[in-house]
Design an enzyme around this catalytic site. Structure first.
Site, PDB file in Angstrom:
ATOM      1  N   ASN A   1       0.845  -1.262  -0.100  1.00  0.00           N
ATOM      2  CA  ASN A   1       0.069   0.054   0.001  1.00  0.00           C
ATOM      3  C   ASN A   1       0.850   1.253  -0.024  1.00  0.00           C
ATOM      4  O   ASN A   1       2.137   1.209   0.368  1.00  0.00           O
ATOM      5  CB  ASN A   1      -0.896  -0.104   1.411  1.00  0.00           C
ATOM      6  CG  ASN A   1      -1.829  -1.153   1.156  1.00  0.00           C
ATOM      7  OD1 ASN A   1      -2.249  -1.792   0.061  1.00  0.00           O
ATOM      8  ND2 ASN A   1      -2.618  -1.359   2.209  1.00  0.00           N
TER       9      ASN A   1
ATOM     10  N   HIS B   1       5.938  -0.616  -2.682  1.00  0.00           N
ATOM     11  CA  HIS B   1       5.321   0.330  -3.781  1.00  0.00           C
ATOM     12  C   HIS B   1       5.490   1.907  -3.818  1.00  0.00           C
ATOM     13  O   HIS B   1       4.590   2.570  -4.440  1.00  0.00           O
ATOM     14  CB  HIS B   1       3.855  -0.147  -4.322  1.00  0.00           C
ATOM     15  CG  HIS B   1       3.723  -1.646  -4.731  1.00  0.00           C
ATOM     16  ND1 HIS B   1       2.531  -2.258  -4.554  1.00  0.00           N
ATOM     17  CD2 HIS B   1       4.955  -2.440  -5.099  1.00  0.00           C
ATOM     18  CE1 HIS B   1       2.964  -3.551  -5.299  1.00  0.00           C
ATOM     19  NE2 HIS B   1       4.215  -3.641  -5.522  1.00  0.00           N
TER      20      HIS B   1
ATOM     21  N   ASP C   1      -0.625   4.117   1.113  1.00  0.00           N
ATOM     22  CA  ASP C   1      -1.565   5.196   1.720  1.00  0.00           C
ATOM     23  C   ASP C   1      -0.825   5.650   3.082  1.00  0.00           C
ATOM     24  O   ASP C   1      -1.357   6.663   3.585  1.00  0.00           O
ATOM     25  CB  ASP C   1      -2.590   4.579   2.168  1.00  0.00           C
ATOM     26  CG  ASP C   1      -2.779   3.284   2.716  1.00  0.00           C
ATOM     27  OD1 ASP C   1      -1.888   3.134   3.438  1.00  0.00           O
ATOM     28  OD2 ASP C   1      -3.813   2.481   2.396  1.00  0.00           O
TER      29      ASP C   1
ATOM     30  N   THR D   1      -4.692  -8.919   0.249  1.00  0.00           N
ATOM     31  CA  THR D   1      -3.987  -8.781  -1.019  1.00  0.00           C
ATOM     32  C   THR D   1      -4.707  -9.869  -1.963  1.00  0.00           C
ATOM     33  O   THR D   1      -4.691 -11.017  -1.569  1.00  0.00           O
ATOM     34  CB  THR D   1      -2.538  -8.773  -0.821  1.00  0.00           C
ATOM     35  OG1 THR D   1      -2.040  -8.927  -2.195  1.00  0.00           O
ATOM     36  CG2 THR D   1      -2.108  -9.923  -0.126  1.00  0.00           C
ATOM     37  N   SER D   2      -4.897  -9.444  -3.223  1.00  0.00           N
ATOM     38  CA  SER D   2      -5.355 -10.527  -4.072  1.00  0.00           C
ATOM     39  C   SER D   2      -4.315 -11.555  -4.691  1.00  0.00           C
ATOM     40  O   SER D   2      -4.602 -12.420  -5.254  1.00  0.00           O
ATOM     41  CB  SER D   2      -5.980  -9.715  -5.320  1.00  0.00           C
ATOM     42  OG  SER D   2      -4.859  -8.831  -5.827  1.00  0.00           O
TER      43      SER D   2
ATOM     44  N   ASN E   1      -8.506 -12.781   4.344  1.00  0.00           N
ATOM     45  CA  ASN E   1      -9.284 -12.216   3.099  1.00  0.00           C
ATOM     46  C   ASN E   1     -10.593 -12.823   3.118  1.00  0.00           C
ATOM     47  O   ASN E   1     -10.779 -13.707   2.935  1.00  0.00           O
ATOM     48  CB  ASN E   1      -8.257 -12.523   1.901  1.00  0.00           C
ATOM     49  CG  ASN E   1      -8.684 -11.630   0.718  1.00  0.00           C
ATOM     50  OD1 ASN E   1      -9.813 -11.134   0.593  1.00  0.00           O
ATOM     51  ND2 ASN E   1      -7.758 -11.304  -0.137  1.00  0.00           N
ATOM     52  N   PRO E   2     -11.553 -11.638   2.804  1.00  0.00           N
ATOM     53  CA  PRO E   2     -13.069 -12.165   2.688  1.00  0.00           C
ATOM     54  C   PRO E   2     -13.154 -12.997   1.464  1.00  0.00           C
ATOM     55  O   PRO E   2     -14.130 -13.918   1.306  1.00  0.00           O
ATOM     56  CB  PRO E   2     -13.951 -10.925   2.359  1.00  0.00           C
ATOM     57  CG  PRO E   2     -13.027  -9.826   2.752  1.00  0.00           C
ATOM     58  CD  PRO E   2     -11.589 -10.143   2.772  1.00  0.00           C
TER      59      PRO E   2
ATOM     60  N   CYS F   1      11.412  13.273  -8.798  1.00  0.00           N
ATOM     61  CA  CYS F   1      11.452  14.041 -10.417  1.00  0.00           C
ATOM     62  C   CYS F   1      11.777  12.881 -11.188  1.00  0.00           C
ATOM     63  O   CYS F   1      12.287  11.778 -11.160  1.00  0.00           O
ATOM     64  CB  CYS F   1      12.902  14.705 -10.475  1.00  0.00           C
ATOM     65  SG  CYS F   1      13.090  15.221 -11.952  1.00  0.00           S
TER      66      CYS F   1
HETATM   67  P1  OAD Z   1      -6.330  -5.504  -4.849  1.00  0.00           P
HETATM   68  O1  OAD Z   1      -7.276  -4.482  -4.995  1.00  0.00           O
HETATM   69  O2  OAD Z   1      -5.631  -6.486  -6.093  1.00  0.00           O
HETATM   70  O3  OAD Z   1      -6.761  -6.500  -3.847  1.00  0.00           O
HETATM   71  C1  OAD Z   1      -7.485  -6.195  -2.636  1.00  0.00           C
HETATM   72  C2  OAD Z   1      -7.743  -7.272  -1.802  1.00  0.00           C
HETATM   73  O4  OAD Z   1      -8.274  -7.159  -0.515  1.00  0.00           O
HETATM   74  C3  OAD Z   1      -8.843  -8.358  -2.530  1.00  0.00           C
HETATM   75  O5  OAD Z   1      -8.473  -9.701  -2.600  1.00  0.00           O
HETATM   76  C4  OAD Z   1      -9.954  -8.252  -1.507  1.00  0.00           C
HETATM   77  O6  OAD Z   1     -10.700  -9.606  -1.499  1.00  0.00           O
HETATM   78  C5  OAD Z   1      -9.180  -8.057  -0.297  1.00  0.00           C
HETATM   79  N1  OAD Z   1     -10.425  -7.251   0.664  1.00  0.00           N
HETATM   80  C6  OAD Z   1     -11.311  -6.531   0.427  1.00  0.00           C
HETATM   81  N2  OAD Z   1     -11.770  -5.999   1.657  1.00  0.00           N
HETATM   82  C7  OAD Z   1     -11.131  -6.578   2.555  1.00  0.00           C
HETATM   83  C8  OAD Z   1     -11.015  -6.379   3.866  1.00  0.00           C
HETATM   84  N3  OAD Z   1     -11.997  -5.593   4.627  1.00  0.00           N
HETATM   85  N4  OAD Z   1     -10.156  -7.190   4.860  1.00  0.00           N
HETATM   86  C9  OAD Z   1      -9.225  -7.836   3.967  1.00  0.00           C
HETATM   87  N5  OAD Z   1      -9.179  -8.110   2.832  1.00  0.00           N
HETATM   88  C10 OAD Z   1      -9.945  -7.488   1.719  1.00  0.00           C
HETATM   89  O7  OAD Z   1      -5.156  -5.121  -4.071  1.00  0.00           O
HETATM   90  P2  OAD Z   1      -3.587  -5.568  -3.673  1.00  0.00           P
HETATM   91  O8  OAD Z   1      -3.679  -7.004  -3.803  1.00  0.00           O
HETATM   92  O9  OAD Z   1      -2.908  -4.860  -2.669  1.00  0.00           O
HETATM   93  O10 OAD Z   1       0.535  -1.991  -7.281  1.00  0.00           O
HETATM   94  O11 OAD Z   1      -2.915  -5.019  -5.277  1.00  0.00           O
HETATM   95  C11 OAD Z   1      -1.530  -5.287  -5.381  1.00  0.00           C
HETATM   96  C12 OAD Z   1      -0.907  -4.419  -6.286  1.00  0.00           C
HETATM   97  O12 OAD Z   1      -1.648  -4.315  -7.256  1.00  0.00           O
HETATM   98  C13 OAD Z   1      -1.246  -2.944  -5.621  1.00  0.00           C
HETATM   99  O13 OAD Z   1      -0.306  -2.522  -4.744  1.00  0.00           O
HETATM  100  C14 OAD Z   1      -0.756  -2.083  -6.925  1.00  0.00           C
HETATM  101  C15 OAD Z   1      -1.586  -2.997  -8.106  1.00  0.00           C
HETATM  102  O14 OAD Z   1      -0.806  -3.111  -8.917  1.00  0.00           O
HETATM  103  C16 OAD Z   1       0.959  -0.908  -7.543  1.00  0.00           C
HETATM  104  O15 OAD Z   1       0.441   0.065  -7.695  1.00  0.00           O
HETATM  105  C17 OAD Z   1       2.554  -1.130  -8.086  1.00  0.00           C
END
Ligand code: OAD
Length: 247
Positions: free
Chosen positions: A104, A121, A106, A190-191, A215-216, A129
């Site tokens: 993340n 990330h 954030d 994370t997905s 993860n739900p 820059c």
């Molecule tokens: P994703 O948006 O791909 O996945 C979010 C995951 O969070 C999903 O598997 C949801 O099921 C899960 N989720 C949703 N609500 C939740 C909760 N309350 N508690 C637990 N899990 C929950 O996000 P990331 O896996 O972070 O990279 O994506 C990985 C990277 O993909 C990001 O960092 C970004 C993108 O490319 C960059 O920006 C380089």
């Protein structure tokens, strides 16, 4: 609703010498930050992340990409860490050798009090820059969007790893080492789609760690994990903390 936390997991955590946690956008979902693949709402619905989060997109239309990140930055500034972030800060305070690896950008883990955080990330509140990649702390006030680097006049961009860009090497190596050496490894929110971060739980499995997914929704890791909890992180993690220190 209380979760059934297996005694074996409590035992593993109590005995663990090293714990590593990988988080993704899901940990911030309960704070109101849209997950990466849900983020395209309203104004931005017509763009895919791949159209906005690449160096090519920035070169093609720097104002569009800047404005998208400015929108996300405002969103992040308006929310607070949730009980999931706070539970991870508490685990760090109470467990030995705790490493938090996050995808993340954030900054909510820092705001929740986590200390040993590896940001794979980047961070949406920092800038660099586009031309020389060096950090930019501030710039001359200008109506121009994006602003210009005060050193070389290159365009200022967010300090984020975009699709097709390399991850910060030191953070990645530290994350890989912490994962391979962990006794307990958590993959939270994370997905498990984006490598190299998605490879970290596999390193932990190879190292014989107890691997826990929260993860739900099921992911490609769910079947391999030692424990897979289909639950929101902000509900599950506080219960885990309570179970660890109340029994
Ligand atoms: P994703 O948006 O791909 O996945 C979010 C995951 O969070 C999903 O598997 C949801 O099921 C899960 N989720 C949703 N609500 C939740 C909760 N309350 N508690 C637990 N899990 C929950 O996000 P990331 O896996 O972070 O990279 O994506 C990985 C990277 O993909 C990001 O960092 C970004 C993108 O490319 C960059 O920006 C380089």
């Amino acid at each position: 609703m209380p979760f059934s936390i297996p005694p074996g997991l409590i035992e593993s955590l109590r005995k663990a010498r090293a714990v590593t946690v990988l988080t993704g956008a899901g940990i911030s979902a309960e704070s109101g930050v849209p997950t990466f693949r849900d983020a395209q709402t309203g104004l931005w619905a017509k763009y895919s992340p791949e159209e906005l989060a690449t160096p090519e997109a920035f070169q093609r239309n720097p104002k569009l990409v800047w404005d998208w990140y400015a929108w996300r930055r405002d969103k992040v500034a308006s929310v607070r860490p949730n009980p999931g972030h706070l539970a991870l800060a508490e685990l760090e305070a109470r467990l030995p050798a705790f490493t938090l690896v996050t995808q993340n950008v954030d900054g909510l883990h820092h705001r929740a009090g986590s200390k040993n955080v590896l940001e794979l990330h980047g961070n949406i509140t920092r800038f660099k820059c586009f031309d020389d990649n060096d950090p930019v702390e501030s710039w001359h006030p200008t109506p121009e969007v994006p602003p210009r680097c005060p050193r070389c006049g290159g365009l200022v961009r967010p300090d984020i790893v975009w699709f097709g860009e390399a991850l910060p090497v030191e953070a990645l190596l530290a994350a890989q080492k912490a994962s391979a050496e962990s006794d307990v490894f958590f993959s939270i929110g994370t997905s498990s789609l984006v490598y190299p971060a998605a490879g970290l739980p596999l390193l932990a499995l190879e190292g014989r760690a107890v691997v826990v997914e929260v993860n739900p929704n099921p992911t490609s890791l769910s079947r391999q994990a030692t424990h897979s909890f289909q639950a929101p992180a902000g509900e599950f993690l506080p219960e885990l903390v309570a179970a660890l220190w109340s029994r």
